[in-house]
Write an enzyme that holds these catalytic residues in place. Structure first.
Site, mmCIF file in Angstrom:
data_model
loop_
_atom_site.group_PDB
_atom_site.id
_atom_site.type_symbol
_atom_site.label_atom_id
_atom_site.label_comp_id
_atom_site.label_asym_id
_atom_site.label_seq_id
_atom_site.Cartn_x
_atom_site.Cartn_y
_atom_site.Cartn_z
ATOM 1 N N THR A 168 -14.353 -24.671 7.417
ATOM 2 C CA THR A 168 -15.322 -24.699 8.516
ATOM 3 C C THR A 168 -16.682 -24.388 7.894
ATOM 4 O OG1 THR A 168 -13.582 -23.783 9.924
ATOM 5 C CG2 THR A 168 -15.823 -23.772 10.822
ATOM 6 N N ASP A 192 -13.063 -2.867 -0.306
ATOM 7 C CA ASP A 192 -12.736 -4.209 -0.812
ATOM 8 C C ASP A 192 -13.829 -4.690 -1.778
ATOM 9 O OD1 ASP A 192 -10.315 -4.607 0.542
ATOM 10 O OD2 ASP A 192 -11.333 -5.330 2.343
ATOM 11 N N SER A 237 0.811 -1.232 0.000
ATOM 12 C CA SER A 237 0.000 0.000 0.000
ATOM 13 C C SER A 237 0.844 1.283 0.000
ATOM 14 C CB SER A 237 -0.971 -0.008 1.184
ATOM 15 O OG SER A 237 -1.891 -1.053 1.011
ATOM 16 N N TYR A 279 -1.698 -12.856 -3.985
ATOM 17 C CA TYR A 279 -0.817 -12.454 -5.076
ATOM 18 C C TYR A 279 0.628 -12.789 -4.732
ATOM 19 C CZ TYR A 279 -1.136 -8.470 -1.930
ATOM 20 O OH TYR A 279 -1.191 -7.684 -0.803
ATOM 21 N N LYS A 307 -10.035 -4.846 11.061
ATOM 22 C CA LYS A 307 -11.134 -4.329 10.228
ATOM 23 C C LYS A 307 -12.447 -4.172 11.002
ATOM 24 C CE LYS A 307 -9.405 -5.514 5.651
ATOM 25 N NZ LYS A 307 -9.667 -6.177 4.367
HETATM 26 P P1 NDP Z 1 -9.185 -14.775 6.852
HETATM 27 O O1 NDP Z 1 -8.178 -15.222 7.841
HETATM 28 O O2 NDP Z 1 -10.294 -13.906 7.295
HETATM 29 O O3 NDP Z 1 -9.842 -16.093 6.166
HETATM 30 C C1 NDP Z 1 -9.051 -17.163 5.749
HETATM 31 C C2 NDP Z 1 -9.908 -18.185 5.000
HETATM 32 O O4 NDP Z 1 -9.040 -19.222 4.524
HETATM 33 C C3 NDP Z 1 -10.962 -18.882 5.870
HETATM 34 O O5 NDP Z 1 -12.082 -19.152 5.076
HETATM 35 C C4 NDP Z 1 -10.236 -20.181 6.286
HETATM 36 O O6 NDP Z 1 -11.111 -21.235 6.593
HETATM 37 C C5 NDP Z 1 -9.496 -20.488 5.013
HETATM 38 N N1 NDP Z 1 -8.315 -21.340 5.209
HETATM 39 C C6 NDP Z 1 -7.189 -21.048 5.895
HETATM 40 N N2 NDP Z 1 -6.301 -22.058 5.824
HETATM 41 C C7 NDP Z 1 -6.892 -23.026 5.064
HETATM 42 C C8 NDP Z 1 -6.486 -24.309 4.634
HETATM 43 N N3 NDP Z 1 -5.291 -24.815 4.955
HETATM 44 N N4 NDP Z 1 -7.328 -25.017 3.852
HETATM 45 C C9 NDP Z 1 -8.549 -24.512 3.515
HETATM 46 N N5 NDP Z 1 -8.982 -23.308 3.897
HETATM 47 C C10 NDP Z 1 -8.180 -22.553 4.662
HETATM 48 O O7 NDP Z 1 -8.345 -14.101 5.677
HETATM 49 P P2 NDP Z 1 -8.797 -13.028 4.574
HETATM 50 O O8 NDP Z 1 -10.116 -13.416 4.029
HETATM 51 O O9 NDP Z 1 -8.662 -11.652 5.092
HETATM 52 O O10 NDP Z 1 -7.635 -13.206 3.470
HETATM 53 C C11 NDP Z 1 -7.530 -14.387 2.718
HETATM 54 C C12 NDP Z 1 -6.485 -14.224 1.617
HETATM 55 O O11 NDP Z 1 -6.871 -13.188 0.740
HETATM 56 C C13 NDP Z 1 -5.085 -13.844 2.118
HETATM 57 O O12 NDP Z 1 -4.130 -14.525 1.330
HETATM 58 C C14 NDP Z 1 -5.003 -12.357 1.861
HETATM 59 O O13 NDP Z 1 -3.694 -11.928 1.633
HETATM 60 C C15 NDP Z 1 -5.836 -12.221 0.597
HETATM 61 N N6 NDP Z 1 -6.468 -10.900 0.469
HETATM 62 C C16 NDP Z 1 -6.288 -10.179 -0.696
HETATM 63 C C17 NDP Z 1 -6.876 -8.951 -0.848
HETATM 64 C C18 NDP Z 1 -6.664 -8.172 -2.110
HETATM 65 O O14 NDP Z 1 -6.987 -6.977 -2.142
HETATM 66 N N7 NDP Z 1 -6.147 -8.768 -3.164
HETATM 67 C C19 NDP Z 1 -7.734 -8.353 0.193
HETATM 68 C C20 NDP Z 1 -7.873 -9.190 1.369
HETATM 69 C C21 NDP Z 1 -7.254 -10.415 1.484
HETATM 70 P P3 NDP Z 1 -11.678 -21.456 8.091
HETATM 71 O O15 NDP Z 1 -12.846 -20.530 8.232
HETATM 72 O O16 NDP Z 1 -12.059 -22.881 8.122
HETATM 73 O O17 NDP Z 1 -10.553 -21.116 9.038
#
Ligand code: NDP
Length: 270
Positions: free
Chosen positions: A150, A103, A17, A212, A66
């Protein structure tokens, strides 16, 4: 007087950013600077109090703050309220802040076209970013399936932000749903653990991984090998940044320039 902007999070050192925003500030001649601000969980309120004493125009907010950002704001946009999270705050003065969530529009901008009558979206993950995406898609009434490790989180998300047609299930069932999807969006953090989802033939359908750089590379390479059109999350990152910039300055910066700078930085780091 130089205005202060920044991004608050933990971890934050990796954030692109500052590169994106400082480039636009220079390009457009605004007297402001944008910094990465490392703030651990539980310290968000104190961080805002400190920023209020400086000439802070606004901040972006990322994990894990957030929800706290929304809670601290005295005003909020409808989308931030619905998503229950804010990624952008503008300082209104006198210690009050307005919250927004860019977002959701950032995702739609990055997707670059959606046909509500024909597209069927398979969304992997039900975390913070998925909330913004489900909200954005529900506005279009898109046919949507949410899958998550989950399963109860996917169900809750479908009920809270989806339409009456939104389905949910456990992510291990993805092969039951992927054949009928025209767009697959991966919002899971699987890539952070090096995991790659085995995909069937893509037949020129879209696989959009919102991560990314090195995180998304193995999954996107696999998807491309299986015939999917692929997109990483850099365009979404730049688009959400551009919409935040517009909230602070009333002008939309050039996204293509921001994207070019990010790609160059990631390439230099690899
Ligand atoms: P969160 O921590 O809120 O959510 C993570 C998600 O991934 C949950 O649904 C979790 O499942 C799942 N998860 C984690 N580990 C595993 C695994 N080993 N196998 C299967 N599912 C898994 O993260 P965010 O939503 O904030 O971010 C997710 C990704 O998106 C990150 O890589 C982040 O960098 C990217 N991102 C990119 C943005 C952009 O502007 N390009 C903006 C925001 C995020 P469970 O609920 O079961 O734990």
């Amino acid at each position: 007087m130089t205005k202060l902007l920044g991004v608050i999070g933990d971890p934050i050192a990796h954030s692109l950013s500052p590169l994106i925003h400082n480039g636009w500030l220079r390009d457009m001649g605004f007297n402001a600077t944008y910094e990465a601000m490392h703030v651990p969980a539980g310290e968000f309120h104190n961080a805002l109090k400190t920023l209020e004493k400086r000439d802070c125009l606004g901040v972006n907010v990322t994990l894990p703050h957030k929800a706290a950002a929304l809670a601290e704001a005295s005003e909020a946009s409808e989308s931030a309220e619905k998503i229950a999270a804010a990624n952008t705050l503008i300082h209104l003065g006198d210690g009050s802040w307005r919250a927004d969530n860019t977002d959701a529009p950032g995702f739609i901008e990055a997707l670059g076209g959606l046909n509500p009558h024909e597209d069927r979206v398979l969304l992997l993950g039900a975390g913070g970013s998925a909330r913004a995406i489900v909200h954005a898609l529900s506005v279009y009434g898109i046919n949507l399936v949410i899958l998550n490790r989950t399963a109860s989180r996917a169900r809750d998300l479908a009920e809270q932000l989806g339409t009456s047609d939104t389905q949910s299930d456990n992510i291990i069932q993805y092969k039951d749903y992927i054949e009928t999807a025209t767009i697959v969006i991966n919002t899971t953090s699987m890539g952070h653990h090096g995991a790659v989802l085995d995909l069937p033939d893509g037949s020129d359908r879209l696989f959009f991984d919102i991560s990314y750089g090195k995180i998304s590379e193995p999954q996107l390479n696999h998807a491309a090998d299986r015939g999917w059109r692929v997109k990483d999350g850099l365009t979404m990152l730049v688009a959400q940044a551009a919409f935040s910039f517009e909230i602070w300055f009333g002008e939309l910066p050039d996204m293509a320039t921001g994207l070019k700078r990010c790609r160059a930085a990631l390439e230099a780091a690899s």
